[in-house]
Design a protein around this motif. Structure first.
Motif, PDB file in Angstrom:
ATOM      1  N   SER A  59      -8.673  -3.039 -12.115  1.00 30.43           N
ATOM      2  CA  SER A  59      -9.029  -4.433 -12.359  1.00 30.43           C
ATOM      3  C   SER A  59     -10.496  -4.623 -12.009  1.00 30.43           C
ATOM      4  CB  SER A  59      -8.143  -5.369 -11.518  1.00 30.43           C
ATOM      5  OG  SER A  59      -8.285  -5.089 -10.137  1.00 30.43           O
ATOM      6  N   GLY A  98      -3.253  -0.350 -12.798  1.00 28.34           N
ATOM      7  CA  GLY A  98      -3.801   0.020 -11.507  1.00 28.34           C
ATOM      8  C   GLY A  98      -5.279  -0.245 -11.353  1.00 28.34           C
ATOM      9  N   GLU A 140      -7.556  -5.807   2.581  1.00 32.88           N
ATOM     10  CA  GLU A 140      -6.458  -6.448   1.867  1.00 32.88           C
ATOM     11  C   GLU A 140      -5.680  -5.487   0.987  1.00 32.88           C
ATOM     12  OE1 GLU A 140      -8.748  -8.792  -1.531  1.00 32.88           O
ATOM     13  OE2 GLU A 140      -9.744  -8.911   0.429  1.00 32.88           O
ATOM     14  N   ILE A 189       0.839  -1.200   0.000  1.00 27.03           N
ATOM     15  CA  ILE A 189       0.000   0.000   0.000  1.00 27.03           C
ATOM     16  C   ILE A 189       0.873   1.249   0.000  1.00 27.03           C
ATOM     17  CG2 ILE A 189      -1.729   1.290   1.289  1.00 27.03           C
ATOM     18  CD1 ILE A 189      -2.755  -1.296   2.405  1.00 27.03           C
ATOM     19  N   ALA A 230      -6.991  -2.876  -1.276  1.00 30.39           N
ATOM     20  CA  ALA A 230      -7.557  -2.423  -2.552  1.00 30.39           C
ATOM     21  C   ALA A 230      -8.653  -1.403  -2.260  1.00 30.39           C
ATOM     22  CB  ALA A 230      -8.091  -3.594  -3.346  1.00 30.39           C
ATOM     23  N   LEU A 285     -12.382  -0.195  -3.794  1.00 31.30           N
ATOM     24  CA  LEU A 285     -13.505  -0.415  -4.705  1.00 31.30           C
ATOM     25  C   LEU A 285     -14.200   0.917  -4.952  1.00 31.30           C
ATOM     26  CD1 LEU A 285     -15.017  -3.705  -3.236  1.00 31.30           C
ATOM     27  CD2 LEU A 285     -13.377  -3.437  -5.088  1.00 31.30           C
ATOM     28  N   SER A 340      -6.038  -0.342  -7.466  1.00 32.66           N
ATOM     29  CA  SER A 340      -4.913  -0.784  -6.652  1.00 32.66           C
ATOM     30  C   SER A 340      -4.379   0.378  -5.830  1.00 32.66           C
ATOM     31  CB  SER A 340      -3.802  -1.348  -7.537  1.00 32.66           C
ATOM     32  OG  SER A 340      -2.674  -1.685  -6.760  1.00 32.66           O
ATOM     33  N   MET A 341      -4.020   0.105  -4.570  1.00 27.41           N
ATOM     34  CA  MET A 341      -3.526   1.156  -3.683  1.00 27.41           C
ATOM     35  C   MET A 341      -2.005   1.197  -3.620  1.00 27.41           C
ATOM     36  SD  MET A 341      -6.222   2.594  -2.784  1.00 27.41           S
ATOM     37  CE  MET A 341      -5.579   3.701  -1.564  1.00 27.41           C
ATOM     38  N   ASP A 342      -1.351   0.584  -4.591  1.00 24.14           N
ATOM     39  CA  ASP A 342       0.110   0.615  -4.596  1.00 24.14           C
ATOM     40  C   ASP A 342       0.664   1.808  -5.354  1.00 24.14           C
ATOM     41  OD1 ASP A 342      -0.528  -0.056  -7.165  1.00 24.14           O
ATOM     42  OD2 ASP A 342       0.546  -1.973  -7.191  1.00 24.14           O
ATOM     43  N   THR A 394     -12.081  -2.088  -9.236  1.00 20.82           N
ATOM     44  CA  THR A 394     -11.062  -2.157  -8.198  1.00 20.82           C
ATOM     45  C   THR A 394      -9.879  -1.269  -8.570  1.00 20.82           C
ATOM     46  OG1 THR A 394     -11.668  -4.406  -7.560  1.00 20.82           O
ATOM     47  CG2 THR A 394      -9.475  -3.663  -6.933  1.00 20.82           C
TER      48      THR A 394
END
Length: 712
Positions: free
Chosen positions: A72, A70, A50, A2, A52, A54, A86-88, A84
């Motif tokens: 999905s 990023g 986890e 994250i 992510a 939404l 991604s929080m990366d 979704t």
């Protein structure tokens, strides 16, 4: 993994734009936080445990988004209504923000369309719907009236047709310009004419409309910013006189949203505004025009940094009464403009309200010297939870209190530094979350053309002829705001705030220290209303007491009178005194000799005995004066100086008092001269005084005899 900066940025954006505080669901939920619409109570964003995010999304957008970096398909929820993220940090942050705006709108009313909103615009105050639905950058919806007829590639002089007047929202793709696979397009004929009136398109606008940046290459909206920047540079000096009275409304307006009529209308307005910048030319209905002009200034199109700042300041002042929200937004961009273009002379507390707090922190940390005790007093008062200004005792003893607190703070900083390497300022206000990112020109159409890591250099060369700035020219650039704060580029080209301290609220620890100082000062100065001992313990009480003990001891020492003697000047004083003495002795001897001669002559005439020692004086037995056992001249010789005489008299134990009395010499001065001579001869003094009686140092008697023998 994250990216906390990315996550915090999204949460802060929702707080600022929608006034939405994230909610925490039940412990059994898979979600850690949710974003909920205040009016409809519908969720439009869900942070999963986890890692992510939404996001509620329109079905037509999901097919495009799910293949981008990023993004999905949605986890656990309807994949046709959610996406979704991604929080990366791999997802484009600006795109996520715009999707949040769309999600917020959908959560309010899923059936509400942009077209309905524009219909309501005629009845509402301009900009009112933007307050409810925030910013949007979607193309206006257009209804086809005829079937599109494709124009074969290579066909010259194709006329613009009604069927070809739409390009899916771009608003200015001509017939003969065909969207090809992969997102590229080709200009077939540059002599296309406007359908209405048959007026030729100005060459500058033709070049502007030819600029195209594929959205897939830059992650969507960053490509739009680059495209706007290139177009703004092309049209930086363009002027028009086209009469147009239409309407153009966008919250984030760009050239690509305008039809040719709107483009010419905008540049005609800009021409008038530049020539006569003022309220009379400020657009009140089409406020999107002034936004476009502000974005041009931010990108440096057509102005120097100094000129751009003056124009932004003028626009802010004009819109204070017309649109206060927009005026405040311009002020925020002016803050970023000063940083980006390094306008040090325009750093002010109006644009940088953190300057006042930074000055107080710098004074407390010792990196800035307070100009007066009042400045130090006010700095501590602002930073401490215990307010000194509320104390009548402090107000009566401000200077003493300020100096005492300064000593106490220094004592605590020294103690903390010895224990764990941190000062008191570090303990109370030190940065706890590492490096802090800074986002310049938030919510503006802006392309960072000075970033060392930018990817648009090839398009700069393509459309502008050359890349404005080398990729490394601005690497590592830093803009210093004040004594402790600066802005610097990170390795990835983004900006960060460099500041060792972070002031969120007044410090309780510093407040305890100030209160204990107040309590102990009242006791020392016999204040009638003492304070009770606090519950903060001996860890604060004892250091404060030790610091005040030292402070008041220094005050007492400073109050005592001090006499400073410069020992190095004594030798010079003695030499000057000897010269003065010799001159006085000579004058007195001359006067004495003349007076003695007159007395002798007078004695002869009157048969009076002459003074003793004169040539005509009778014997001592006849004069009534006792004859000394030995005359002084016989000790050192008739021609011996007083120094030689004194040395020989002391060596032989002979009397010397009458000699100095008759010669009117001071024994102590002669002894000092002897010691000065002997310092050069044997390196030490040879005569010491026992009370008023001189004595020769026994250890140096032989040295003195040898010296006398050598100098006879």
């Amino acid at each position: 993994m994250i990216d906390l900066d990315f996550m915090v940025s999204i949460i802060n954006y929702c707080k600022r734009r929608f006034g939405a505080e994230p909610l925490r669901p039940g412990k059994r939920s898979k979600a850690s936080m949710v974003l909920c619409h205040k009016s409809s109570d519908r969720w439009y964003g869900i942070f999963l445990k986890e890692g992510a995010f939404l996001l509620r999304c329109s079905p037509e957008h999901i097919e495009i988004l799910k293949d981008l970096p990023g993004f999905s398909p949605a986890l656990y929820l309807d994949k046709s209504r959610w996406i979704t993220v991604s929080m990366d940090g791999s997802a484009d942050e600006e795109m996520v923000r715009l999707l949040l705006l769309d999600a917020f709108r959908i959560s309010d009313d899923p059936d509400k369309s942009e077209l309905h909103l524009l219909d309501e615009l005629e009845e509402e105050k301009p900009g009112a719907w933007l307050d409810r639905y925030a910013e949007r950058d979607e193309p206006a919806q257009v209804t086809f009236t005829e079937v599109y007829k494709d124009v074969p590639l290579g066909t010259p002089s194709a006329e613009r047709t009604p069927a070809a007047s739409h390009d899916g929202g771009r608003g200015f793709i001509d017939a003969g310009v065909k969207e090809e696979r992969g997102g590229s397009r080709k200009i077939i004929d540059e002599s296309i004419k406007e359908e209405r009136g048959g007026t030729a398109i100005p060459e500058t606008l033709r070049k502007l409309r030819a600029v195209y940046i594929p959205s897939y290459e830059f992650g969507g909206f960053r490509g739009n910013n680059l495209e706007f920047y290139l177009q703004a540079r092309i049209a930086a000096d363009y002027e028009d006189d086209h009469e147009w009275d239409g309407s153009f409304v966008r919250f984030r307006p760009v050239y690509r949203n305008m039809s040719l009529e709107q483009l010419r209308g905008y540049f005609s307005w800009r021409t008038k505004f530049r020539r006569n910048q003022g309220v009379e030319t400020a657009p009140k209905r089409n406020i999107s025009f002034i936004r476009v002009h502000v974005f041009e200034i931010l990108c440096g199109a057509g102005v120097t940094p100094e000129e751009g700042f003056e124009q932004l300041e003028g626009i802010r002042n004009i819109y204070r009464d017309i649109d206060s929200e927009f005026s405040e937004q311009v002020a925020e961009w002016m803050h970023d403009y000063v940083i980006y273009y390094h306008l040090k002379d325009h750093v002010s507390e109006e644009l940088f309200p953190e300057l006042e707090t930074d000055r107080c922190l710098a004074i407390l940390a010792g990196s800035r010297e307070a100009e007066s005790y009042e400045e130090y007093f006010n700095a501590v008062d602002r930073l401490a939870a215990y307010q000194m200004n509320r104390s009548a005792f402090f107000n009566k003893n401000r200077e003493t209190a300020a100096e005492a607190i300064k000593r106490v703070v220094a004592e605590f900083s020294k103690e903390f530094m010895e224990k764990d390497g941190r000062t008191l300022t570090d303990l109370c206000f030190g940065v706890r979350h590492g490096e802090k990112s800074a986002e310049l020109f938030d919510r503006a159409i802006f392309y960072d053309w000075r970033s060392p890591g930018r990817r648009g250099a090839k398009y700069e060369r393509k459309y502008l002829g050359s890349s404005h700035v080398s990729l490394n020219d601005w690497a590592g650039e830093t803009f210093t705001v004040d004594d402790i704060r600066s802005y610097a580029r990170r390795q990835d080209g983004r900006w960060k705030v460099v500041c060792p301290y972070e002031f969120e609220k007044p410090s309780k620890i510093l407040g305890y220290i100030v209160r204990e100082t107040d309590r102990q000062l009242r006791l020392r100065l016999d204040q009638k209303h003492p304070l009770k001992q606090g519950s903060y313990g001996e860890g604060i009480t004892e250091p404060v007491k030790a610091a005040l003990d030292g402070y008041f001891a220094d005050l007492e020492e400073a109050a005592r009178p001090h006499i400073d003697i410069d020992m190095s000047a004594l030798a010079a004083i003695r030499r000057d005194a000897a010269v003065t003495r010799d001159s006085l002795i000579i004058d007195e001897e001359d006067e004495f000799d003349e007076a003695e001669a007159e007395n002798v002559d007078e004695a002869k005439d009157k048969n009076v005995p002459a003074p003793a020692g004169s040539a005509e004086a009778p014997d001592a037995a006849d004069s009534g004066f006792p004859e000394p056992a030995e005359r002084a001249e016989d000790v050192g010789g008739a021609d011996a100086g007083p120094e030689i005489f004194l040395l020989k008299a002391l060596l032989d134990g002979r009397p010397y008092e009458d000699y100095f009395r008759e010669k009117h010499l001071r024994l102590s001065i002669t002894a000092d001269k002897v010691n000065e001579i002997m310092m050069e001869v044997i390196g030490d003094t040879v005569i010491e005084f026992d009370g008023e009686k001189p004595e020769l140092v026994e250890d140096y008697e032989e040295d003195v005899r040898e010296w006398l023998d050598d100098n006879e």
